[in-house]
Motif scaffolding. Structure first.
Motif, mmCIF file in Angstrom:
data_model
loop_
_atom_site.group_PDB
_atom_site.id
_atom_site.type_symbol
_atom_site.label_atom_id
_atom_site.label_comp_id
_atom_site.label_asym_id
_atom_site.label_seq_id
_atom_site.Cartn_x
_atom_site.Cartn_y
_atom_site.Cartn_z
ATOM 1 N N ARG A 43 71.541 44.975 44.550
ATOM 2 C CA ARG A 43 72.427 44.614 43.554
ATOM 3 C C ARG A 43 72.647 45.814 42.711
ATOM 4 N NH1 ARG A 43 70.843 38.378 41.763
ATOM 5 N NH2 ARG A 43 71.258 37.537 43.853
ATOM 6 N N ALA A 44 71.927 46.868 42.803
ATOM 7 C CA ALA A 44 72.005 48.012 41.782
ATOM 8 C C ALA A 44 73.597 48.592 41.893
ATOM 9 C CB ALA A 44 71.070 49.134 42.370
ATOM 10 N N LYS A 45 73.853 48.863 40.635
ATOM 11 C CA LYS A 45 75.135 49.554 40.495
ATOM 12 C C LYS A 45 75.132 50.717 39.507
ATOM 13 C CE LYS A 45 78.100 47.985 43.395
ATOM 14 N NZ LYS A 45 78.720 49.002 44.454
ATOM 15 N N SER A 47 76.259 52.752 36.438
ATOM 16 C CA SER A 47 77.233 52.579 35.612
ATOM 17 C C SER A 47 78.165 54.058 35.481
ATOM 18 C CB SER A 47 76.761 52.354 34.149
ATOM 19 O OG SER A 47 75.980 53.156 33.666
ATOM 20 N N HIS A 55 69.351 57.151 37.971
ATOM 21 C CA HIS A 55 69.717 55.922 39.042
ATOM 22 C C HIS A 55 68.955 56.263 40.248
ATOM 23 C CE1 HIS A 55 72.113 52.921 40.821
ATOM 24 N NE2 HIS A 55 72.403 53.761 41.834
ATOM 25 N N GLN A 84 75.898 53.178 48.357
ATOM 26 C CA GLN A 84 76.695 51.785 48.199
ATOM 27 C C GLN A 84 76.504 51.419 46.663
ATOM 28 O OE1 GLN A 84 75.756 48.494 50.728
ATOM 29 N NE2 GLN A 84 76.088 49.871 52.432
ATOM 30 N N SER A 85 75.717 52.154 45.816
ATOM 31 C CA SER A 85 75.225 51.718 44.540
ATOM 32 C C SER A 85 76.010 52.662 43.507
ATOM 33 C CB SER A 85 73.802 51.856 44.116
ATOM 34 O OG SER A 85 73.299 53.172 44.020
ATOM 35 N N LEU A 86 76.499 53.803 44.075
ATOM 36 C CA LEU A 86 77.302 54.545 43.269
ATOM 37 C C LEU A 86 78.591 54.172 42.963
ATOM 38 C CD1 LEU A 86 76.584 57.821 45.315
ATOM 39 C CD2 LEU A 86 75.276 56.939 43.108
ATOM 40 N N PRO A 87 79.448 54.581 41.599
ATOM 41 C CA PRO A 87 80.641 54.152 41.240
ATOM 42 C C PRO A 87 81.583 54.696 42.046
ATOM 43 C CG PRO A 87 79.483 55.437 39.850
ATOM 44 C CD PRO A 87 78.556 55.246 40.707
ATOM 45 N N ASP A 88 82.713 54.296 42.146
ATOM 46 C CA ASP A 88 83.895 54.795 43.018
ATOM 47 C C ASP A 88 84.401 56.201 42.718
ATOM 48 O OD1 ASP A 88 84.490 52.163 43.889
ATOM 49 O OD2 ASP A 88 85.911 51.445 42.522
#
Length: 116
Positions: A43-45, A47, A55, A84-88
């Motif tokens: 679930r990690a994202k 910011s 991170h 997958q946890s990285l921002p766009d």
């Protein structure tokens, strides 16, 4: 080991017997810990604007804890979870990473992301 646990296991024949008994007593906690850690990983994202180094280090530490709990993640899955946890805003990096079929460890990926 606490003195009480030592006393309880004092007459056991070997270390394997002690470990097996402790696993029986406290194994459920390990299962719960594995669940919580894997939930954190999946679930990690990160910011937007956050430190990619911090991170990825946090994610690597969670993965190390899973390994300690005898539930290691395959290295490819570790890399996928981090990416997958990285921002766009890291979309170009991710595309380039997979197009060039880059092979690396999570620590090497962290260094690449910091450089990028």
């Amino acid at each position: 080991m606490s003195q009480e646990l030592q006393r309880q296991h004092n007459k056991m024949p070997n270390a394997y017997s002690i470990i097996a008994r402790l696993q029986e007593l406290y194994g459920e906690r390990s299962r719960s810990a594995r669940y919580e850690i894997s939930k954190s990983i999946f679930r990690a994202k990160m910011s937007a604007g956050g430190s990619v180094g911090d991170h990825v280090l946090k994610m690597i530490s969670w993965m190390d804890k899973l390994n300690e709990l005898d539930a290691p993640m395959h290295q490819y899955l570790q890399i996928d979870a981090i990416l997958q946890s990285l921002p766009d805003s890291y979309g170009g990096f991710i595309s380039n990473f997979y197009m060039n079929k880059i092979e690396c460890t999570p620590a090497e990926l962290m260094n690449m992301l910091i450089t990028a």
